[in-house]
Design an enzyme around this catalytic site. Sequence first.
Site, short mmCIF file in Angstrom:
data_model
loop_
_atom_site.label_atom_id
_atom_site.label_comp_id
_atom_site.label_asym_id
_atom_site.label_seq_id
_atom_site.Cartn_x
_atom_site.Cartn_y
_atom_site.Cartn_z
N HIS A 291 -8.39 8.00 19.88
CA HIS A 291 -7.72 9.20 19.35
C HIS A 291 -8.57 9.88 18.29
CE1 HIS A 291 -5.33 10.93 16.03
NE2 HIS A 291 -4.46 11.34 16.92
N ASN A 292 -9.10 9.08 17.35
CA ASN A 292 -9.89 9.67 16.27
C ASN A 292 -11.24 10.18 16.77
OD1 ASN A 292 -7.73 8.86 14.72
ND2 ASN A 292 -8.99 8.07 13.07
N GLY B 216 -0.99 11.63 9.03
CA GLY B 216 -1.50 12.03 7.72
C GLY B 216 -0.40 12.29 6.72
N ASP C 70 2.09 -2.25 -4.56
CA ASP C 70 0.84 -1.51 -4.67
C ASP C 70 0.13 -1.97 -5.94
OD1 ASP C 70 -0.37 1.28 -3.39
OD2 ASP C 70 -0.85 1.10 -5.52
N GLY D 8 0.83 -1.20 0.00
CA GLY D 8 0.00 0.00 0.00
C GLY D 8 0.86 1.24 0.00
N LEU D 9 1.03 1.86 -1.16
CA LEU D 9 1.93 3.00 -1.31
C LEU D 9 1.17 4.26 -1.69
CD1 LEU D 9 4.74 1.08 -3.24
CD2 LEU D 9 4.71 1.68 -0.80
N TYR E 32 -12.65 13.96 16.28
CA TYR E 32 -13.98 14.37 15.81
C TYR E 32 -14.50 15.54 16.64
CZ TYR E 32 -15.12 10.27 12.81
OH TYR E 32 -15.18 9.33 11.82
N LYS F 254 -5.99 4.09 18.78
CA LYS F 254 -6.15 4.99 17.63
C LYS F 254 -7.63 5.33 17.42
CE LYS F 254 -4.80 7.24 13.89
NZ LYS F 254 -5.78 7.11 12.86
#
Length: 310
Positions: free
Chosen positions: A177-178, A114, A30, A7-8, A182, A174
């Site tokens: 965290h998300n 990100g 990928d 996954g790139l 929000y 995580k």
Amino acid sequence: MQLGLIGLGKMGGNMAERLRRAGHEVVGYDHSPGKRDVESLPALIEALTAPRVVWVMVPAGEPTRATVKELAEQLEPGDVIVDGGNSKYTDDQIHDVMCREKGIGYVDAGVSGGVWGLENGYALMVGGSKDDVAKVQPVFDALKPPTPKDESGQEMPGAGFVHAGPVGAGHFSKMVHNGIEYAMMQAYGEGYELLAAVDLIEDVPGVVKSWTQGTVIRSWLLDLLVRALDEDPALEKISGYAEDSGEGRWTVEQAIENAVPMPAIAASLFARFSSRQEDSPTMKAVAALRQQFGGHAVHAVREQEVERPA
């Protein structure tokens, strides 16, 4: 060390670059031919020296489940799979059982940073056994931000990386965290709307920018809001539709299951649902009820908005 990375995309590609800058060998795969180093998963496994570490960085859900299953069928005892996407922690626990039956280690890594992580580093929340995490530790050390220092100049070890617990703990961390993310974004958005709604404030972007230094609400998210307002001061180029990728829902589900009150996070999730309604059925019912019990005026749908039969 050597790492296989599947996954790139925006994050995976930047992570590969950051690892290479740190002196690690990355073999990337990928679906996009222009990005990959090898042509298939078997070729990726063949290119790695045992014991292998393969990091999966593909969309959560079925793409990740299918990839982990395929890897588990082809890797060998002593190898380790790392899921660095936004999988639900219960998926990790299922994957761990499947991998353990074949002698393959499994680590879940919640990754935050990100598109900025290439330069700034990635915050990492990791779940797995001590031995499996140790096999991947050089990669974690290269991906995480530099060790920060406190006001006295002393290093603050642990900031930016945590071995949170057994398999599932990384993605659970995580997820929370998300959920917090929000609520923070919702609060910034509501503050922005109130500033923009009154004639008293003549420089809304300036007010938001002023909050970025010396205030108790300063944050990287606030810096990003300033950046967005610099590019589009009235946010006229973007619609008010906000998607949710799953973690907010899972956080609220866990809050219910564990009887933990989360009114701010729950409200921010529901606000995203509201953003997808051009004309809220709920508010139509509220307006109708106000008219029925109190004779309050209602706003009729404008003629051009009414769908007429052909």
